[in-house]
Design a protein around this motif. Structure first.
Motif, short mmCIF file in Angstrom:
data_model
loop_
_atom_site.label_atom_id
_atom_site.label_comp_id
_atom_site.label_asym_id
_atom_site.label_seq_id
_atom_site.Cartn_x
_atom_site.Cartn_y
_atom_site.Cartn_z
N TYR A 33 0.85 -1.20 0.00
CA TYR A 33 0.00 0.00 0.00
C TYR A 33 0.88 1.24 0.00
CZ TYR A 33 -2.68 -3.64 2.53
OH TYR A 33 -3.27 -4.82 2.94
N TYR A 35 0.26 5.27 1.06
CA TYR A 35 -0.64 6.25 1.66
C TYR A 35 0.02 7.63 1.59
CZ TYR A 35 -3.82 2.85 3.81
OH TYR A 35 -4.76 1.86 4.03
N LEU A 45 -5.27 6.44 1.45
CA LEU A 45 -4.75 5.42 0.54
C LEU A 45 -4.65 5.98 -0.88
CD1 LEU A 45 -3.94 2.39 0.12
CD2 LEU A 45 -6.32 2.04 -0.60
N GLN A 48 -3.28 0.34 -3.76
CA GLN A 48 -3.04 -0.96 -3.14
C GLN A 48 -2.69 -1.95 -4.25
OE1 GLN A 48 -6.26 -2.77 -0.80
NE2 GLN A 48 -5.48 -4.81 -1.34
N LEU A 91 3.66 7.20 3.03
CA LEU A 91 3.85 6.00 3.83
C LEU A 91 3.60 4.76 2.97
CD1 LEU A 91 1.77 7.12 6.93
CD2 LEU A 91 4.23 6.74 6.94
N GLU A 98 -4.59 -12.71 5.42
CA GLU A 98 -5.78 -11.95 5.83
C GLU A 98 -5.72 -11.66 7.32
OE1 GLU A 98 -9.46 -13.68 4.62
OE2 GLU A 98 -10.67 -12.27 5.77
N VAL A 101 -3.84 -8.53 7.77
CA VAL A 101 -4.64 -7.38 7.37
C VAL A 101 -5.62 -7.04 8.47
CG1 VAL A 101 -6.46 -6.65 5.83
CG2 VAL A 101 -4.45 -7.80 4.90
N ASN A 102 -6.29 -8.05 8.97
CA ASN A 102 -7.34 -7.80 9.96
C ASN A 102 -6.78 -7.34 11.29
OD1 ASN A 102 -9.10 -8.60 8.00
ND2 ASN A 102 -9.31 -10.69 8.76
N TYR A 103 -5.49 -7.63 11.54
CA TYR A 103 -4.88 -7.21 12.79
C TYR A 103 -4.03 -5.95 12.60
CZ TYR A 103 -6.68 -10.91 15.66
OH TYR A 103 -7.53 -11.72 16.37
N GLY A 104 -4.18 -5.32 11.44
CA GLY A 104 -3.44 -4.08 11.23
C GLY A 104 -2.13 -4.32 10.55
N TYR A 105 -1.97 -3.83 9.34
CA TYR A 105 -0.75 -4.16 8.63
C TYR A 105 0.42 -3.27 9.04
CZ TYR A 105 -3.58 -1.24 5.35
OH TYR A 105 -4.41 -0.33 4.75
N THR A 106 1.62 -3.60 8.52
CA THR A 106 2.87 -2.98 8.97
C THR A 106 3.23 -1.80 8.09
OG1 THR A 106 3.64 -5.13 9.76
CG2 THR A 106 5.28 -3.40 9.53
N PHE A 107 3.48 -0.67 8.72
CA PHE A 107 3.87 0.54 8.00
C PHE A 107 5.38 0.76 8.09
CE2 PHE A 107 0.01 2.86 6.85
CZ PHE A 107 -0.96 2.19 7.57
N GLY A 108 5.90 1.44 7.06
CA GLY A 108 7.25 1.95 7.10
C GLY A 108 7.26 3.32 7.77
N TYR B 33 -13.87 -3.57 10.72
CA TYR B 33 -12.92 -3.49 11.82
C TYR B 33 -12.67 -2.02 12.14
CZ TYR B 33 -11.76 -8.33 10.59
OH TYR B 33 -11.82 -9.67 10.32
N PHE B 35 -9.75 0.43 14.31
CA PHE B 35 -8.39 0.40 14.84
C PHE B 35 -8.04 1.74 15.49
CE2 PHE B 35 -7.04 -3.36 12.40
CZ PHE B 35 -7.89 -3.34 11.31
N TYR B 37 -4.37 3.64 15.89
CA TYR B 37 -2.95 3.64 15.57
C TYR B 37 -2.28 4.79 16.30
CZ TYR B 37 -3.01 0.24 11.71
OH TYR B 37 -3.11 -0.90 10.96
N GLN B 44 6.33 6.29 11.97
CA GLN B 44 5.80 4.96 11.70
C GLN B 44 4.48 4.75 12.43
OE1 GLN B 44 8.35 1.73 12.83
NE2 GLN B 44 7.31 0.27 11.50
N MET B 45 3.47 4.30 11.71
CA MET B 45 2.17 4.02 12.31
C MET B 45 2.25 2.69 13.05
SD MET B 45 0.20 6.52 11.29
CE MET B 45 -1.52 6.06 11.23
N LEU B 47 0.18 -0.08 15.45
CA LEU B 47 -1.15 -0.51 15.87
C LEU B 47 -1.22 -0.57 17.39
CD1 LEU B 47 -3.95 -1.65 15.10
CD2 LEU B 47 -2.93 -3.93 15.27
N ARG B 50 -7.40 -3.11 18.18
CA ARG B 50 -8.40 -3.29 17.13
C ARG B 50 -9.68 -3.85 17.71
NH1 ARG B 50 -8.87 -8.72 15.90
NH2 ARG B 50 -9.71 -8.47 13.79
N MET B 95 -11.85 -0.20 8.62
CA MET B 95 -11.60 -1.07 7.47
C MET B 95 -12.82 -1.95 7.24
SD MET B 95 -8.89 -4.17 6.83
CE MET B 95 -7.41 -3.19 7.04
N TYR B 102 -8.28 -3.69 1.16
CA TYR B 102 -7.99 -3.56 2.59
C TYR B 102 -7.72 -2.12 2.97
CZ TYR B 102 -7.15 -8.56 1.78
OH TYR B 102 -7.25 -9.88 1.42
N LYS B 103 -8.43 -1.19 2.34
CA LYS B 103 -8.19 0.21 2.60
C LYS B 103 -8.53 0.58 4.04
CE LYS B 103 -11.03 3.43 1.06
NZ LYS B 103 -11.70 4.37 0.12
#
Lengths: 116, 116
Positions: A33, A35, A45, A48, A91, A98, A101-108, B33, B35, B37, B44-45, B47, B50, B95, B102-103
């Motif tokens: 993704y 952002y 966003l 994706q 970002l 999945e 995704v549902n638990y919150g994905y990882t950002f840089g 869902y 969240f 953050y 960095q975002m 989590l 959730r 989300m 998964y936006k």
């Protein structure tokens, strides 16, 4: 496990110039993704990818922004020509399953772009 | 389209005290869902917590808990025993569940300052 890598960390350009940002997701992550986070706002966003295909690019200003993810691994986001309103933090994030995704994905940590 | 509203641009709290950050959202979806953050100066975002919309029980993660009111479309975050390291921007995000898009839709954020 290495995180999501982004470069450069900072970039200053003049309006009408072009700029590119690079993102290397967590190894094995199929979804990537981009952002855009303008100062004082939450991230929005832009695009994706699922592997090297586009799932959602509805908010990408296609007249000046482009993104690619060759070979389904790292990705490049380009702006050409840049406008003052493109000043923002860009970002990148990635996810695999999945569950992730549902638990919150990882950002840089993002690239801060300043257009002057 | 979904919208997320955070009505408190800034909040402050004394170390060791409790603070609650507010979030409301608007959606026609029934399965989604929510969240929270955290974004420190490193950008960095991260989590925090959730909540699945179909679960009535409020989520908790150590000092962090939520008050999820589905009918009112409200999703507040409570931070107990606040620590100096909790100082950051906090974003509420939505989300939609299901499909391949998964936006995350973010609010504008609340800047939390924990004072010693």
């Amino acid at each position: 496990e290495a995180g999501v890598a982004q470069s450069p960390r900072y970039k200053i350009i003049e309006k009408r110039q072009s700029v590119a940002f690079w993102c290397n997701p967590i190894s094995g992550h199929a979804t990537l993704y981009w952002y855009q986070q303008i100062l004082g706002q939450g991230p929005k966003l832009l695009i994706q990818f699922q592997n090297n295909g586009v799932v959602d690019d509805s908010q990408l200003p296609k007249d000046r922004f482009s993104a690619e993810r060759l070979k389904g691994v790292d990705s490049t986001l380009k702006i050409q020509p840049a406008k003052l309103e493109d000043s923002a933090v860009y970002l990148c994030a990635s996810s695999q399953t999945e569950w992730e995704v549902n638990y919150g994905y990882t950002f840089g940590s993002g690239t801060r772009l300043t257009v002057v | 389209a979904q919208t997320v509203t955070q009505s408190q641009p800034e909040m402050s709290v004394q170390e060791a005290e409790t603070v609650t950050l507010s979030c409301t959202y608007d959606t026609s979806e029934s399965n989604y869902y929510l969240f929270w953050y955290k974004q420190p100066p490193s950008r960095q975002m991260i989590l925090v917590i959730r909540q699945e919309a179909y679960k009535q029980q409020n989520a908790t993660e150590n000092r962090f808990s939520v008050n999820f009111q589905k009918a009112a479309k409200s999703f507040s975050l409570k931070i107990s025993d606040s620590q100096l390291g909790d100082t950051a921007m906090y974003f509420c995000a939505f989300m939609r569940r299901g499909g391949s898009n998964y936006k995350l839709t973010f609010g504008k954020g609340t800047l939390l300052t924990v004072n010693p």
